[in-house]
Design an enzyme around this catalytic site. Structure first.
Site, PDB file in Angstrom:
ATOM      1  CG  HIS A  17      15.150  -1.673  -2.992  1.00 41.28           C
ATOM      2  ND1 HIS A  17      15.240  -0.818  -4.057  1.00 41.28           N
ATOM      3  CD2 HIS A  17      14.065  -1.281  -2.290  1.00 41.28           C
ATOM      4  CE1 HIS A  17      14.246   0.050  -4.014  1.00 41.28           C
ATOM      5  NE2 HIS A  17      13.520  -0.197  -2.943  1.00 41.28           N
ATOM      6  CE  LYS A  41      -1.416   8.854 -14.641  1.00 37.18           C
ATOM      7  NZ  LYS A  41      -2.243   9.581 -13.695  1.00 37.18           N
ATOM      8  NE  ARG A  90      13.969   4.726   2.992  1.00 37.80           N
ATOM      9  CZ  ARG A  90      13.409   5.108   1.862  1.00 37.80           C
ATOM     10  NH1 ARG A  90      14.147   5.357   0.808  1.00 37.80           N
ATOM     11  NH2 ARG A  90      12.108   5.266   1.792  1.00 37.80           N
ATOM     12  CB  SER A 127      13.618   4.131  -6.199  1.00 37.43           C
ATOM     13  OG  SER A 127      13.939   2.835  -5.767  1.00 37.43           O
TER      14      SER A 127
END
Ligand code: PNS
Length: 158
Positions: A17, A41, A90, A127
């Site tokens: 990022h 969630k 990517r 992530s």
């Protein structure tokens, strides 16, 4: 003056990022980093924590501002008067979904999306994998900025 919007979940922000945001800074005058309020969630960091981490990482760069947003990205982009959305690619796996989102956003508001090719040295970083590595006790060194490493450690997930 042109302003780019780099949107994302940033849960947590990674070196990939940071690379994309720096590349956007090299092309555009200002960069707004838009952190989505409720990514999923399964999120590890609150939107306040994700915003604050990115603000720490870019504390010395006055052309970057970091904010959270909710709702449609194009509505947020309109409110902030940004000129373009910037996303990183990517590899081909990113391409299908990113192309679809770019086309949908263009359909909804006419906004353009520019893609930057992620530095190959960050191509495998996501992530979700960073969270998995951290939760299972692996090192996140060289995957995320040092500020994020500290925050991962503080979550008790070293
Ligand atoms: O980091 P991510 O998870 O790839 O970011 C995805 C994000 C936040 C950019 C995307 O989910 C988004 O734009 N969400 C806002 C809601 C919206 O506008 N949906 C329609 C997009 S075509």
């Amino acid at each position: 003056m042109t302003t780019a919007l780099c949107p994302g979940s940033f849960d947590p922000p990674t070196n990939g990022h940071v690379d994309v945001i720096r590349r956007a800074l090299a092309i555009f005058d200002e960069v707004v980093v838009g952190v989505i309020g409720n990514p999923s969630k399964n999120s590890m960091f609150s939107s306040e924590e994700r915003v604050s981490l990115l603000q720490e990482v870019f504390r010395d760069v006055d052309r970057v501002s970091v904010e959270s947003f909710d709702g449609l990205l194009v509505e947020y982009a309109g409110r902030r008067h940004v000129d373009v959305i910037v996303k990183g690619l990517r590899g081909v796996a990113d391409f299908d979904s990113e192309l679809q989102m770019a086309q949908m956003n263009h359909h909804l508001s006419g906004i353009e999306t520019c893609f930057v090719a992620t530095n190959p040295s960050h191509g495998y970083i996501s992530s979700s994998l960073v969270k998995e590595v951290a939760r299972l006790g692996g090192s996140t060194d060289r995957l995320v900025p040092v500020e994020v490493q500290k925050a991962l450690d503080a979550k008790g997930s070293k």
